[in-house]
Design a protein around this motif. Structure first.
Motif, short mmCIF file in Angstrom:
data_model
loop_
_atom_site.label_atom_id
_atom_site.label_comp_id
_atom_site.label_asym_id
_atom_site.label_seq_id
_atom_site.Cartn_x
_atom_site.Cartn_y
_atom_site.Cartn_z
N ILE A 200 0.85 -1.19 0.00
CA ILE A 200 0.00 0.00 0.00
C ILE A 200 0.89 1.24 0.00
O ILE A 200 2.11 1.15 0.21
CB ILE A 200 -0.95 0.02 1.21
CG1 ILE A 200 -0.15 -0.14 2.52
CG2 ILE A 200 -2.01 -1.07 1.09
CD1 ILE A 200 -1.00 -0.11 3.78
N THR A 201 0.29 2.40 -0.22
CA THR A 201 1.05 3.65 -0.34
C THR A 201 0.50 4.68 0.61
O THR A 201 -0.72 4.81 0.77
CB THR A 201 0.96 4.20 -1.79
OG1 THR A 201 1.42 3.20 -2.69
CG2 THR A 201 1.79 5.47 -1.95
N LEU A 202 1.40 5.44 1.22
CA LEU A 202 0.99 6.57 2.05
C LEU A 202 1.09 7.84 1.21
O LEU A 202 2.14 8.16 0.66
CB LEU A 202 1.90 6.69 3.28
CG LEU A 202 1.48 7.73 4.33
CD1 LEU A 202 0.18 7.32 5.00
CD2 LEU A 202 2.58 7.91 5.37
N VAL A 203 -0.03 8.55 1.10
CA VAL A 203 -0.09 9.76 0.28
C VAL A 203 -0.25 10.97 1.21
O VAL A 203 -1.18 11.03 2.00
CB VAL A 203 -1.27 9.72 -0.70
CG1 VAL A 203 -1.30 10.98 -1.56
CG2 VAL A 203 -1.18 8.48 -1.59
N GLN A 204 0.69 11.90 1.11
CA GLN A 204 0.58 13.15 1.87
C GLN A 204 0.06 14.23 0.93
O GLN A 204 0.73 14.61 -0.04
CB GLN A 204 1.94 13.54 2.44
CG GLN A 204 2.49 12.53 3.45
CD GLN A 204 3.79 12.98 4.07
OE1 GLN A 204 4.36 13.99 3.68
NE2 GLN A 204 4.27 12.22 5.05
N LEU A 205 -1.14 14.71 1.21
CA LEU A 205 -1.81 15.67 0.33
C LEU A 205 -1.56 17.09 0.78
O LEU A 205 -1.77 17.43 1.94
CB LEU A 205 -3.31 15.41 0.32
CG LEU A 205 -3.79 14.07 -0.27
CD1 LEU A 205 -5.28 13.90 -0.04
CD2 LEU A 205 -3.47 14.01 -1.75
N MET A 206 -1.09 17.91 -0.15
CA MET A 206 -0.91 19.34 0.09
C MET A 206 -1.98 20.07 -0.74
O MET A 206 -1.87 20.16 -1.97
CB MET A 206 0.48 19.81 -0.33
CG MET A 206 1.62 18.92 0.16
SD MET A 206 1.84 19.00 1.94
CE MET A 206 3.09 17.72 2.18
N ASN A 207 -3.03 20.53 -0.08
CA ASN A 207 -4.15 21.15 -0.78
C ASN A 207 -4.11 22.66 -0.66
O ASN A 207 -3.94 23.19 0.44
CB ASN A 207 -5.48 20.64 -0.20
CG ASN A 207 -5.64 19.14 -0.37
OD1 ASN A 207 -5.61 18.62 -1.47
ND2 ASN A 207 -5.81 18.44 0.74
#
Length: 327
Positions: A200-207
């Motif tokens: 699985i992948t950890l996604v860090q979202l910068m919105n």
């Protein structure tokens, strides 16, 4: 300014349409872009991989709970009949509840995605905003929001395109190839080893985005046609809950101003302080022909601001601290 109102729109198109509508009613408005930036974390993977990881989390948390409860019992063995819990136990229980909730949502998302992929083909319309709006019930979830939630997985996988307010299937793929995402709580953020182990992948979202505030002047509550305004708001992407809050705010302000102006006329208050005292003393209003009573709890500061707005609208005159109705 307390008699005006600020409306928040998600896009410039809605803000401009709302501004145009208000200005047609001779209500002063201005649009203010407001920036927002947010950081969030998502876990991404196929359904099977995410499901396996969450089951692993559940097993780990269950073991942690058993260990912590055993520890607490040993520390309080002199009173074995009492039920003891500590902050750690509460946190673990909350973590287990979060895992179960995420599993339920993922399963629902998977079922919705599989149903759509099995029943529709490329080019089919999944959702038509105009058609749904025509058939929309008076009460209920905004149909656009409901369609987005129902088709979240297909939208995330870019299998649905949006054209002319319609959601259209652009591609069909095997259901097992779909990827899913969820927002982990602090206790179930995967480590690097777990990311590797469960693929699985950890996604860090910068919105970063813009919202648009539409500021309407104090004449709003005097000039607005509430029924027409309600219809205009329903044609936007503003949620039903937000529409209800907006209309309630306008209604409350209308009643408050009518109450204050009535008191000013009835009591012949000569100063702002006289008016404030009268508003504090006269707090009830019987609705004519009903057994309903309106009770007004208005702070002195709010009365002062209302007076300032009424002065701008030339409804009252102020000279020093003296106040007088213009009508």
């Amino acid at each position: 300014m307390v008699l005006g109102h600020t409306f928040t729109c998600e896009n410039l198109e809605d803000a401009e349409r709302l501004t145009k509508f208000l200005r047609k009613s001779d209500i002063s408005t201005r649009i203010e872009p407001v920036s927002s930036s947010r950081f969030s974390i998502r876990v991404k993977g196929t359904f099977d991989n995410i499901h396996s990881y969450l089951v692993h989390c559940r097993e780990e948390l269950t073991q942690d709970l058993e260990n912590e409860m055993r520890k607490v019992q040993e520390e309080n063995q002199d009173t074995p009949d009492d039920q003891y819990e500590n902050e750690a136990i509460e946190d673990i229980k909350e973590g287990l509840e979060a895992v179960e909730k995420i599993l339920a949502i993922l399963t629902l998302d998977r079922d919705n995605a599989i149903k759509t992929l099995e029943e529709l083909k490329e080019g089919d319309v999944v959702y038509d905003h105009d058609a749904e709006l025509a058939n929309k019930d008076e009460v209920g979830v905004n149909p656009t929001i409901a369609a987005i939630m129902r088709n979240k997985v297909l939208l995330d996988n870019e299998l649905i395109s949006i054209q002319d307010k319609k959601m259209i299937i652009r591609k069909i793929i095997p259901a097992e190839d779909l990827f899913y995402t969820f927002q982990p709580t602090s206790g179930i953020i995967p480590s690097e080893e777990e990311l590797e182990s469960f693929n699985i992948t950890l996604v860090q979202l910068m919105n970063a985005d813009l919202e648009y505030n539409v500021h309407a002047g104090p004449e709003l509550i005097f000039k607005i046609d509430v029924e027409q305004f309600h219809d205009e708001l329903e044609n936007s992407d503003i949620s039903n809950e937000s529409i209800a809050i907006i209309l309630q705010a306008i209604y409350v302000k209308q009643e408050i101003v009518e109450h204050i102006v009535h008191i000013l006329s009835r009591t012949k208050a000569e100063t702002v302080e006289d008016l404030i005292r009268a508003v504090q003393e006269i707090q009830e209003k019987q609705l004519e022909g009903t057994r309903t009573v309106l009770f007004f709890n208005i702070s002195p500061e709010y009365v002062k601001q209302v007076v300032e707005d009424l002065k701008k609208l030339e409804i009252v005159r102020l000279k020093g601290n003296k106040i007088k109705l213009n009508r």
